[in-house]
Design a protein around this motif. Sequence first.
Motif, short mmCIF file in Angstrom:
data_model
loop_
_atom_site.label_atom_id
_atom_site.label_comp_id
_atom_site.label_asym_id
_atom_site.label_seq_id
_atom_site.Cartn_x
_atom_site.Cartn_y
_atom_site.Cartn_z
N PRO A 228 23.47 -9.60 10.18
CA PRO A 228 24.67 -10.44 10.17
C PRO A 228 24.88 -11.01 11.57
O PRO A 228 25.69 -10.50 12.36
CB PRO A 228 25.78 -9.45 9.77
N SER A 229 24.10 -12.05 11.90
CA SER A 229 24.12 -12.58 13.27
C SER A 229 23.64 -14.02 13.27
O SER A 229 23.15 -14.54 12.27
CB SER A 229 23.19 -11.76 14.18
N SER A 230 23.74 -14.64 14.41
CA SER A 230 23.13 -15.95 14.63
C SER A 230 21.65 -15.77 14.99
O SER A 230 21.17 -14.64 15.14
CB SER A 230 23.84 -16.67 15.78
N GLY A 231 20.96 -16.87 15.18
CA GLY A 231 19.58 -16.80 15.63
C GLY A 231 19.45 -16.17 17.01
O GLY A 231 18.45 -15.54 17.31
N THR A 232 20.47 -16.35 17.83
CA THR A 232 20.45 -15.74 19.17
C THR A 232 20.38 -14.22 19.06
O THR A 232 19.67 -13.56 19.82
CB THR A 232 21.70 -16.16 19.96
N GLY A 233 21.12 -13.65 18.12
CA GLY A 233 21.04 -12.22 17.89
C GLY A 233 19.65 -11.80 17.47
O GLY A 233 19.13 -10.75 17.90
N ALA A 234 19.01 -12.60 16.64
CA ALA A 234 17.65 -12.31 16.19
C ALA A 234 16.66 -12.40 17.35
O ALA A 234 15.67 -11.67 17.39
CB ALA A 234 17.25 -13.25 15.06
N TRP A 235 16.90 -13.32 18.30
CA TRP A 235 16.09 -13.35 19.53
C TRP A 235 16.15 -12.00 20.24
O TRP A 235 15.15 -11.42 20.62
CB TRP A 235 16.67 -14.38 20.50
N GLU A 236 17.40 -11.55 20.46
CA GLU A 236 17.59 -10.30 21.19
C GLU A 236 16.95 -9.13 20.44
O GLU A 236 16.30 -8.27 21.04
CB GLU A 236 19.08 -10.03 21.41
N ALA A 237 17.12 -9.09 19.12
CA ALA A 237 16.54 -8.01 18.33
C ALA A 237 15.03 -7.96 18.48
O ALA A 237 14.44 -6.87 18.58
CB ALA A 237 16.92 -8.19 16.86
N ALA A 238 14.38 -9.11 18.48
CA ALA A 238 12.93 -9.15 18.62
C ALA A 238 12.48 -8.52 19.93
O ALA A 238 11.48 -7.78 19.99
CB ALA A 238 12.44 -10.60 18.54
N LEU A 239 13.22 -8.79 21.00
CA LEU A 239 12.84 -8.30 22.32
C LEU A 239 13.15 -6.81 22.51
O LEU A 239 12.30 -6.04 22.96
CB LEU A 239 13.55 -9.12 23.40
N VAL A 240 14.37 -6.40 22.14
CA VAL A 240 14.76 -5.01 22.43
C VAL A 240 14.03 -3.99 21.55
O VAL A 240 13.92 -2.83 21.91
CB VAL A 240 16.29 -4.80 22.31
N VAL B 84 1.32 -13.58 13.70
CA VAL B 84 2.54 -13.44 14.48
C VAL B 84 3.05 -12.01 14.35
O VAL B 84 2.98 -11.42 13.28
CB VAL B 84 3.62 -14.43 14.01
N ASP B 85 3.54 -11.45 15.45
CA ASP B 85 4.04 -10.07 15.42
C ASP B 85 5.53 -9.98 15.12
O ASP B 85 5.96 -9.10 14.38
CB ASP B 85 3.70 -9.38 16.74
N VAL B 86 6.32 -10.86 15.72
CA VAL B 86 7.74 -10.94 15.37
C VAL B 86 8.11 -12.41 15.24
O VAL B 86 7.91 -13.19 16.18
CB VAL B 86 8.66 -10.28 16.41
N THR B 87 8.62 -12.78 14.08
CA THR B 87 9.14 -14.13 13.88
C THR B 87 10.65 -14.06 13.80
O THR B 87 11.22 -13.22 13.10
CB THR B 87 8.58 -14.76 12.59
N VAL B 88 11.30 -14.96 14.51
CA VAL B 88 12.76 -15.02 14.60
C VAL B 88 13.25 -16.25 13.84
O VAL B 88 12.67 -17.34 13.98
CB VAL B 88 13.20 -15.11 16.07
N SER B 89 14.31 -16.09 13.04
CA SER B 89 14.88 -17.26 12.38
C SER B 89 16.37 -17.05 12.12
O SER B 89 16.93 -16.01 12.44
CB SER B 89 14.14 -17.58 11.08
N GLY B 90 16.99 -18.09 11.53
CA GLY B 90 18.42 -18.06 11.24
C GLY B 90 18.72 -18.77 9.94
O GLY B 90 17.88 -19.48 9.38
N SER B 91 19.94 -18.64 9.47
CA SER B 91 20.31 -19.11 8.14
C SER B 91 20.73 -20.57 8.07
O SER B 91 20.73 -21.17 6.99
CB SER B 91 21.47 -18.25 7.61
N GLN B 92 21.08 -21.19 9.20
CA GLN B 92 21.84 -22.44 9.18
C GLN B 92 20.99 -23.70 9.26
O GLN B 92 21.52 -24.78 9.46
CB GLN B 92 22.85 -22.44 10.34
N LYS B 93 19.70 -23.57 9.07
CA LYS B 93 18.82 -24.75 9.18
C LYS B 93 18.18 -25.04 7.82
O LYS B 93 18.83 -25.50 6.91
CB LYS B 93 17.77 -24.50 10.25
N GLY B 94 16.90 -24.76 7.67
CA GLY B 94 16.21 -25.03 6.42
C GLY B 94 16.68 -24.19 5.26
O GLY B 94 16.50 -24.58 4.10
N LEU B 95 17.30 -23.05 5.54
CA LEU B 95 17.81 -22.20 4.46
C LEU B 95 19.15 -22.69 3.91
O LEU B 95 19.67 -22.12 2.95
CB LEU B 95 17.95 -20.76 4.95
#
Length: 394
Positions: free
Chosen positions: A67-79, A197-208
């Motif tokens: 339950p986040s924006s794409g920015t949250g998914a960026w952070e999740a991929a890294l941490v 790809v090892d981690v792919t990051v995406s968000g809900s507000q574009k093509g979805l």
Amino acid sequence: MLKLDNHSSGRHFLHIPGPSPAPARVLRAISFQTIDHRGPEFGQLGLKLLADMQKIFKTKHPVIIYPSSGTGAWEAALVNTLSAGDHVLMYETGQFATLWQKLADRLGIKTEFLGKPGAEGWRYGVDAAMIEERLKADTSHQIKAVCVVHNETSTGVTSNIAAVRKAIDAAKHPALLMVDTISGLASADYRHDEWGVDVTVSGSQKGLMLPPGLGFNALSPKALEANKTANLPKAFWAWDEILESNKTGYWPTTPSTNLLYGLHEALDMILTEGLDNVFARHQRLAKACRAAVEAWGLEVQCKDPAVYSPVLTGVVTPEGVDADKLRKLIHERYNLSLGTGLGKVKGKMFRIGHLGDCNELALLGALSGCEMGMKAFGIKLKGSGVVAAQDLLL
């Protein structure tokens, strides 16, 4: 009291490159009564969504929904894959690659930014040869991950991810490959497994075609192995608890139930149309948009035809024309929202989104608004972009 739906007569033409317009059936699904996120009905919903998202990412491996924006998914991929002080190689293709790099810096990750110099570098995709050369020089394998953006929303450039994977393999380097396809997923062809790809990051507000609020990580076995030793702080973002709970269709924390309703409806629309048909539709609309730009006598922001984006088209305004003032006029007169130039190209270009729930007439309406707006602004156009797009779409 704010009037959040206070637009002039007729529909508002939302043609920024995300958030994209949400279809009426998706909005209706979001409005359904919230159910118990620990009850049996929710578990069925969760399992269906997780399986369908694997189809969208083209993967057999886990997909995590936050339950986040794409920015949250960026952070999740890294941490979830890295430790404090780890060295990460990132490639600058535009503003969103830059923002991901800044986020990594704030997490205590050592970032190295590759790319071509100046604003001109924002007109091309990732140069895989530069990545290969840098990784070959890293003989002690200090670089732990390579991070690139698939579809750079700020410029309209879609990079060749398969070429990046080949570059990493050619260098015989063990670095993880992380990819941001926040604006590309379900609009431009994307293959998580096939492209390695090892981690792919995406968000809900574009093509979805959803409002903002859902973030995604698609994983690989290698990423899951890296997760076992990653020591960056994480709690809400931690994969392990989510993966365990997802086995039965649930989440360890409160999920965005109503957005998940919308996701269910959007996935039904996409998979019923068929991913290949969705991609072909986006390519067709993008080609028509570029034909319009050419007819106007203007430049497309992306200079390499091999990586033109099917998601959006960046339009470079003539010298001396403030693109933001032009956008303001178009919005006020014609109820049309266009994307602004960001970072190095602010005020020098605008962006036309043609993604998600978009068809021929929607695009032609947007192009008509652009054309009338540019004429009203005093820009001398070579010809009619609307007619050029119509001819291509016949």
